[in-house]
Write an enzyme that holds these catalytic residues in place. Structure first.
Site, PDB file in Angstrom:
ATOM      1  N   SER A 149     -10.901  25.471  12.245  1.00  0.00           N
ATOM      2  CA  SER A 149     -11.618  24.661  11.305  1.00  0.00           C
ATOM      3  C   SER A 149     -11.730  26.318  10.587  1.00  0.00           C
ATOM      4  O   SER A 149     -12.586  27.014  11.084  1.00  0.00           O
ATOM      5  CB  SER A 149     -12.343  23.595  10.856  1.00  0.00           C
ATOM      6  N   TYR A 162     -20.812  20.488  12.730  1.00  0.00           N
ATOM      7  CA  TYR A 162     -19.690  20.523  12.684  1.00  0.00           C
ATOM      8  C   TYR A 162     -18.819  22.248  12.570  1.00  0.00           C
ATOM      9  O   TYR A 162     -18.149  22.438  13.719  1.00  0.00           O
ATOM     10  CB  TYR A 162     -18.748  19.880  10.860  1.00  0.00           C
TER      11      TYR A 162
END
Ligand SMILES: NC(=O)c1ccc[n+]([C@@H]2O[C@H](COP(=O)([O-])OP(=O)(O)OC[C@H]3O[C@@H](n4cnc5c(N)ncnc54)[C@H](OP(=O)(O)O)[C@@H]3O)[C@@H](O)[C@H]2O)c1
Length: 284
Positions: A149, A162
């Site tokens: 990501s 995350y």
């Protein structure tokens, strides 16, 4: 289409979002895709389906078959990989896509919650690689694609676990590339930005929504949710993966989308305090 590594693909997290669309896209190109989910039965064909058989898919050799898998469970990982080997005797491409996001302030995230984030996003990938690498080594060829990501490059406040899990994935992949190169195996991290998928609804909140300690957290997470809902469609990721299947020497990292590509380049040259200021304005 030619496939440099071969056309047998094992793709984790194929029941939704990026994984589902990528599985179908690769099947359209002619890949035999074994797509995983924690639910369902091994061997269920989900593509081509009734709505796709009238069109050009009628001539396809590719398919998407489901395989049951929980990347957090060693035995489940073994069973899933064994199943694909029973069916095809090889795995040419592994796509580690299964993942989810935890949001909340660091202080309000328990150790258990933090571990669960890494258990899926990072250790899940490690478990898959450990099972598939011996197969690829014997084949003297293989491609591993890890879905990271942009949060792995730009740490986002209230998305710390995350961001950290995706940053760890990036370091892992860079080391992996050097370890396995001599066996003809290549590895890449793909970094999408905000994408419209089930990710937003599947987000886990470690922070109470009315937290008095971190009142800014709620607004920051709401901004993130809005960005994701207005984000790109997953087709950009699927097409990038399609191209990589024929890349003899893929780069270590591919960022999806022009805006994110520019941001990534800028991060290299801008002072870190300026980068922090910009991200703080966006999400702080
Ligand atoms: N959406 C975004 O904005 C965005 C941006 C950058 C990166 N990403 C990354 O893209 C990847 C795919 O996410 P998505 O956006 O497509 O979200 P999604 O629609 O929620 O899909 C997540 C997939 O992961 C699977 N999964 C979750 N936990 C799992 C586990 N323990 N074992 C096996 N499978 C598991 C789910 O399958 P089951 O529930 O059926 O088991 C599902 O198929 C993730 O790694 C995410 O971090 C997403």
């Amino acid at each position: 289409m030619e496939f440099y590594y071969g056309n047998v693909v094992l793709l984790t997290g194929a029941s939704s979002g990026i994984g589902k669309l990528t599985a179908e896209y690769l099947a359209e190109l002619g890949c035999k895709v074994y797509g995983t989910s924690r639910k369902g039965e091994n061997g269920t064909i989900v593509f081509p389906n009734d709505s796709s058989t009238n069109s050009k898919q009628a001539t396809l050799k590719g398919f998407v078959k489901m395989v049951q898998l929980d990347v957090c469970n060693d035995l489940s990982v073994k069973d899933a990989v064994d199943y694909v080997i029973q069916q095809e005797s090889r795995i040419d491409v592994l796509i580690n896509n299964a993942g989810f996001g935890i949001s909340g302030a660091i202080e309000e995230t328990s150790e258990k919650e933090a571990f669960s984030q890494f258990d899926t996003n990072f250790f899940g990938m490690h478990r898959m690689c450990r099972k598939v690498l011996p197969i690829m080594r014997k084949q003297r060829k293989g491609l591993i694609i890890n879905i990271g990501s942009v949060a792995g490059t730009f740490s986002i406040p209230y998305q710390s676990m995350y961001s950290a899990s995706k940053s760890a994935m990036k370091s892992f992949t860079e080391a992996l590339r050097m370890e396995v190169r001599e066996f003809g195996i290549r590895a890449v991290v793909i970094e999408p930005g905000d994408t419209q998928t089930g990710f937003t609804d599947n987000r886990y909140y470690s922070q109470e929504s009315e937290s008095t300690s971190y009142p800014k957290g709620k607004a920051s997470i709401e901004k993130m949710i809005k960005d994701e809902r207005n984000g790109d469609r997953p087709i950009g990721v699927a097409k990038t993966i399609g191209k990589l299947l024929n890349a003899k020497n893929p780069p270590s990292r591919v960022t999806i989308g022009m805006v994110y590509k520019v941001f990534t380049q800028l991060k290299r040259v801008l002072p870190s305090r300026l980068v922090e200021f910009i991200l703080g304005k966006m999400y702080g």
